[in-house]
Scaffold this active site. Structure first.
Site, short mmCIF file in Angstrom:
data_model
loop_
_atom_site.label_atom_id
_atom_site.label_comp_id
_atom_site.label_asym_id
_atom_site.label_seq_id
_atom_site.Cartn_x
_atom_site.Cartn_y
_atom_site.Cartn_z
N ASP A 19 40.66 39.27 34.99
CA ASP A 19 39.31 39.67 34.61
C ASP A 19 38.34 38.50 34.75
O ASP A 19 38.74 37.34 34.65
CB ASP A 19 39.34 40.15 33.15
CG ASP A 19 38.10 40.94 32.79
OD1 ASP A 19 37.33 41.32 33.69
OD2 ASP A 19 37.89 41.18 31.57
N ASN A 67 38.10 52.00 36.96
CA ASN A 67 37.21 51.22 37.83
C ASN A 67 36.40 52.07 38.81
O ASN A 67 35.44 51.59 39.41
CB ASN A 67 37.99 50.14 38.60
CG ASN A 67 38.38 48.95 37.74
OD1 ASN A 67 39.37 48.28 38.02
ND2 ASN A 67 37.61 48.66 36.70
C1 FPP Z 1 37.98 42.23 37.05
O1 FPP Z 1 36.83 41.43 37.06
C2 FPP Z 1 38.55 42.31 38.37
C3 FPP Z 1 38.73 43.47 39.09
C4 FPP Z 1 38.39 44.81 38.61
C5 FPP Z 1 39.28 43.42 40.44
C6 FPP Z 1 40.46 42.53 40.59
C7 FPP Z 1 40.61 42.21 41.98
C8 FPP Z 1 40.91 40.97 42.45
C9 FPP Z 1 41.17 39.79 41.64
C10 FPP Z 1 41.00 40.70 43.88
C11 FPP Z 1 41.92 41.53 44.65
C12 FPP Z 1 43.33 41.36 44.39
C13 FPP Z 1 44.24 41.60 45.35
C14 FPP Z 1 45.69 41.62 45.09
C15 FPP Z 1 43.80 41.83 46.73
P1 FPP Z 1 35.48 42.10 36.60
O2 FPP Z 1 34.81 42.63 37.82
O3 FPP Z 1 35.74 43.12 35.55
O4 FPP Z 1 34.70 40.88 36.04
P2 FPP Z 1 33.65 40.91 34.84
O5 FPP Z 1 34.38 41.36 33.62
O6 FPP Z 1 33.20 39.50 34.77
O7 FPP Z 1 32.56 41.86 35.25
#
Ligand code: FPP
Length: 241
Positions: A19, A67
């Site tokens: 996250d 998501n």
């Molecule tokens: C959460 O951060 C992250 C995600 C929903 C996506 C996770 C994806 C990756 C780390 C990259 C892809 C991974 C692979 C294996 C290709 P957020 O967007 O919720 O961050 P925030 O809470 O700061 O808004």
């Protein structure tokens, strides 16, 4: 009965809620996808840190069933990122002994992505150095509901008797049926929530909530968290021996 997945002192299976990508990008005045790209780059570093840390199984939460509520551009950006990641990393994953599996409901994913996922699973199926499981369109409740549907079908088909259903039965129907339960669940970015991740499987897991945003999470910090776990005492509901 809960079982310890290993006699080693460190965690054999680590699960991570990655996250903080959005906030990491925002702090730099960049679009959220910039953060997701930076986050994806971290994945290789952490996977490669696993053998030295004694971690055989790593499960990462890449996209949840919730998501889809994000903007269309973020969702499609993430979907193309997954495709590009699989295409770009496949060779290295195979050569580095990483066995890749995907969990989650594939029904809502584009055929092109599902084909890439299937190919990568097959291509790495002989590997055993690290078992990397990527959760895409995954939700713990959704997984239990899908498992229950399959279990009910087996009952309807006469393959399973309701009287024989116990807590060893349901996990056989979960997406994770070939994996041990996670010993340690890490969440980055300061939120102390489990957000529907591995609900059934984490019943006896330890949790570590870190302030670090995922794109800043290094192999060094991973090693620290893993060694912290080794100092904890797990009793699985029992008392100290
Ligand atoms: C959460 O951060 C992250 C995600 C929903 C996506 C996770 C994806 C990756 C780390 C990259 C892809 C991974 C692979 C294996 C290709 P957020 O967007 O919720 O961050 P925030 O809470 O700061 O808004």
């Amino acid at each position: 009965m809960a079982k310890a997945s290993t006699e080693q002192s460190g965690p054999r299976h680590v699960a991570i809620i990655m996250d903080g990508n959005g906030r990491w990008a925002q702090m730099r005045g960049r679009p959220r996808l910039f953060g997701h790209h930076a986050g994806a780059k971290r994945v290789r570093e952490i996977v490669e840190a696993c053998p030295d840390a004694g971690v055989k199984f790593l499960t990462i939460f890449a996209f949840s069933t919730e998501n889809w509520k994000r903007t269309q551009s973020e969702v499609s950006g993430l979907m193309s990122l997954f495709q590009r990641y699989i295409t770009g990393e496949a060779k290295a994953l195979k050569e580095n002994g990483i066995r890749v599996r995907f969990i989650g409901d594939r029904m809502r994913l584009a055929t092109k992505l599902v084909d890439l996922m299937d190919d990568l699973e097959l291509m790495t199926s002989d590997n055993d150095r690290v078992h990397l499981t990527v959760a895409i369109n995954y939700g713990g409740r959704d997984e239990v509901a899908r498992a229950t549907k399959r279990l009910a079908q087996d009952v309807a088909d006469g393959k399973l008797k309701p009287a024989n259903v116990d807590e060893e039965t349901l996990p056989k129907y979960l997406d994770t049926h070939v994996l041990p339960d996670p010993d340690l669940v890490i969440r980055t970015s300061g939120e102390a929530r489990i957000s529907n991740f591995l609900l059934w499987q984490s019943a006896y897991a330890e949790y570590d909530f870190l302030d670090t945003l995922w794109p800043d999470f290094s192999a060094e910090e991973f090693h620290k968290v893993v060694s912290r776990y080794g100092k904890r005492e797990r009793r699985y509901g029992g008392v100290k021996a």
